[in-house]
Write a protein that holds these residues in place. Sequence first.
Motif, PDB file in Angstrom:
ATOM      1  N   GLY A   1      -9.741  11.812  32.938  1.00 36.82           N
ATOM      2  CA  GLY A   1      -8.623  11.696  33.669  1.00 36.82           C
ATOM      3  C   GLY A   1      -8.108  12.843  34.582  1.00 36.82           C
TER       4      GLY A   1
ATOM      5  N   THR B   1     -13.086  12.496  25.947  1.00 36.08           N
ATOM      6  CA  THR B   1     -13.733  11.921  27.254  1.00 36.08           C
ATOM      7  C   THR B   1     -12.602  11.424  28.254  1.00 36.08           C
ATOM      8  N   ASP B   2     -11.866  10.702  27.686  1.00 35.37           N
ATOM      9  CA  ASP B   2     -10.837  10.384  28.570  1.00 35.37           C
ATOM     10  C   ASP B   2      -9.725  11.173  29.122  1.00 35.37           C
ATOM     11  N   ARG B   3      -9.766  12.273  28.266  1.00 34.91           N
ATOM     12  CA  ARG B   3      -8.820  13.475  28.882  1.00 34.91           C
ATOM     13  C   ARG B   3      -9.600  14.201  30.039  1.00 34.91           C
TER      14      ARG B   3
END
Length: 271
Positions: A75, A70-72
């Motif tokens: 981001g 998710t953060d990847r």
Amino acid sequence: MSTDASFREIREGLYWIHEPGPDRSGMVESMDPVPSWYDEAQSVHIPQCAYLLDGGDATLLLDTLSPASTDRILGALDAVLDDPLDYLVVSHPDVPHAGNTARILAAHDATLVAPRYGDDHELYRLDEATHVGEGDSIDLGRYTVDFHEATFLDAPVSLWMSERTEGMLFPVDWFGFPHLASERLRLVEELDVGIAESRLVQFHGRVLFWHQYVDVETVQREIDAVNRRFEPRMILPAHGLVVGEGAMEYVDRMKDVVAEIARRDRIGALG
């Protein structure tokens, strides 16, 4: 061509966003014989890939990576986009492809686009999406994408995508293969030896297991039809490395892959 730890710009406004997935070294080591491309000093991955197209007039993301990234994915969108995402295309409701749909839509007021094929959309909260299929397209400015009924698929609610300007083909689960850790975000033509047939056999014989049961000649004719129809100059798979040169030759090689899977199945040797 810019790159960071999770994505790479491979054409102007075309971003390849990569999730390596777990280490599959043990799986490869168990093969008999161990394939020549394997390096015991490196981890092996079957990646999940998403693709962001910035056409200048509008932006589109194909697939979402898995919830482990998710953060990847968020981001990468934050790093690339000046404005909110315009379109989020979910090729099919499977975790590596759609697992971050809700999180992306919460961060970006994007139009959700989903396959019109199949009849179970409400099960996956896709009933209110814009449904697309053969004959539908989205003009992004620099890029125009077209949607297609998937020739080879592993889910009934599924679609492929192509792009007109660069001759891109996004065959989703088809044309997947493992890669070494050092090959992450490298184009196939940037590798020392290209992609061995054994990599394609390993993926399609195990992940798209129905290849073991097909009529080989019929599937080979459909592979020829993919080349005639799309004449791809690039292949951007969901579970492999991007092919930026010689795409039609790689599609043609899939005919040998199907024949090899059938041969191994007959002698009980498919790993």
